[in-house]
Scaffold this active site. Structure first.
Site, PDB file in Angstrom:
ATOM      1  N   GLU A 265      31.831  49.678  50.479  1.00  0.00           N
ATOM      2  CA  GLU A 265      32.502  48.492  49.924  1.00  0.00           C
ATOM      3  C   GLU A 265      32.635  47.408  50.984  1.00  0.00           C
ATOM      4  OE1 GLU A 265      36.157  49.926  48.188  1.00  0.00           O
ATOM      5  OE2 GLU A 265      35.118  50.784  46.477  1.00  0.00           O
ATOM      6  N   HIS A 284      36.787  47.053  43.152  1.00  0.00           N
ATOM      7  CA  HIS A 284      37.896  47.924  43.566  1.00  0.00           C
ATOM      8  C   HIS A 284      39.232  47.206  43.361  1.00  0.00           C
ATOM      9  CE1 HIS A 284      38.961  51.500  46.397  1.00  0.00           C
ATOM     10  NE2 HIS A 284      39.896  51.314  45.477  1.00  0.00           N
TER      11      HIS A 284
END
Length: 317
Positions: A265, A284
């Site tokens: 990420e 997220h």
């Protein structure tokens, strides 16, 4: 005077209260020139040397990072997951690791249901085509009457069940812990994992990361799932084998998936899920609401202050 390094990009985003509490407690906030994004290991090593505490976002705390932090006494996760922290290495150094349990339950549950609706009703596809000048007749799938299988029936899984029941869905669940009482109170049947996957129209994952759940949803799991079903993952990327997920989506074994978490990420621009039209991806953002971030911020601050003042964490891992 103790120093606090803040790496969470959401800390104090909606309210100044968490930051004010740190200052009132006499703590010094260390500068973070990389504020607003997830830090790399090298960046953490550069910044953590003078920190007595760190309020951690989605960064990885490795042995190397801990070696660079001789003063560190507490790692306060801004969230509930701690799979990115080398907990054993921290414990060997006498460093407390804390979390914020329960703070983001409602936020994650709402996102899971929102993704479910968007995926089955093809809302993102409809939005994109309408903006492009088309006005198509898009056929969606109703939640009402469908079976939702919840894998992981802790607080978030139970919150999802409450919302799904309000949409007249049939809810079943699987958990390695005995959740008989909670399931009965929520009109939810507990099934084996295989039975849940074989019979559910939508499967929503609410599992922690770690060795026991790593790639739990892989090729075997996808082969068992009801053909044409949907997968929602707002838990941890490590729970799902991404390559196997892509195969299941391309073959039609799955009709669609919604994913809020990634192994790396932010994910690379050529991530294989990005090329699929039957996938919704989000950054997220499960716990990213005004109320949840305030709760997590205050809990993280209370953990930091408690450890620095008394040596006792309030919400230890």
């Amino acid at each position: 005077m103790s120093n606090v390094l803040i790496t969470s990009k959401m800390f104090g985003r909606y309210s100044p209260e968490p930051m004010e509490c740190l200052v009132k407690a006499g703590l010094t906030i260390l500068p973070n020139p990389f504020e607003g994004r997830v830090l790399s290991e090298e960046e953490l090593v550069q910044l953590i040397g003078d920190a007595d505490a760190v309020i951690l976002g989605n960064e990885r705390i490795t042995e190397r990072v801990l070696d660079a932090a001789p003063k560190l006494k507490v790692i306060a996760r801004f969230g509930v997951g701690y799979d990115r922290v080398d907990v054993d290495a921290a414990r060997r150094r006498g460093i407390a690791v804390t979390i914020t349990p329960g703070a983001n339950v409602e936020a994650v549950a709402e996102l899971a249901l929102g993704l479910m609706i968007a995926l089955l009703r093809k809302i993102t596809e409809a939005d994109q085509k309408t903006r492009m000048g088309e006005f198509p007749n898009i056929l969606g799938v109703e939640l009402s009457g469908r079976q939702l299988g919840i894998v992981g029936f802790g607080r978030i899984g139970q919150a999802v069940a409450k919302r799904a029941l309000a949409f007249d869905m049939k809810v079943v669940a699987f958990d390695i812990t005995d959740r008989s009482y909670e399931a009965e109170s929520l009109n939810t049947n507990l099934l084996s994992l295989d039975e849940l996957m074989a019979t559910s129209d939508v499967i929503s994952l609410h599992l922690p990361g770690g060795v026991n759940t790593n790639r739990l949803i892989g090729r075997r799991a996808f082969s068992i799932m009801k053909r044409g079903s949907y997968l929602i993952n707002t838990s941890r990327a490590s729970v799902v084998d991404t390559e196997a997920l892509v195969e299941a989506l391309k073959s039609g074994q799955l009709s669609g998936a919604a994913v809020d978490v990634f192994d790396v990420e932010p994910p690379p621009a050529d991530h294989p899920l990005f090329a699929l039209s039957n996938v919704i991806v989000t950054p997220h953002m499960g716990g990213s609401t005004d109320k949840a971030t305030d709760k997590m911020g205050m809990m993280a601050v209370q953990n930091v202050i408690s450890v620095l003042k008394s040596g006792l964490p309030l919400n230890p891992v």
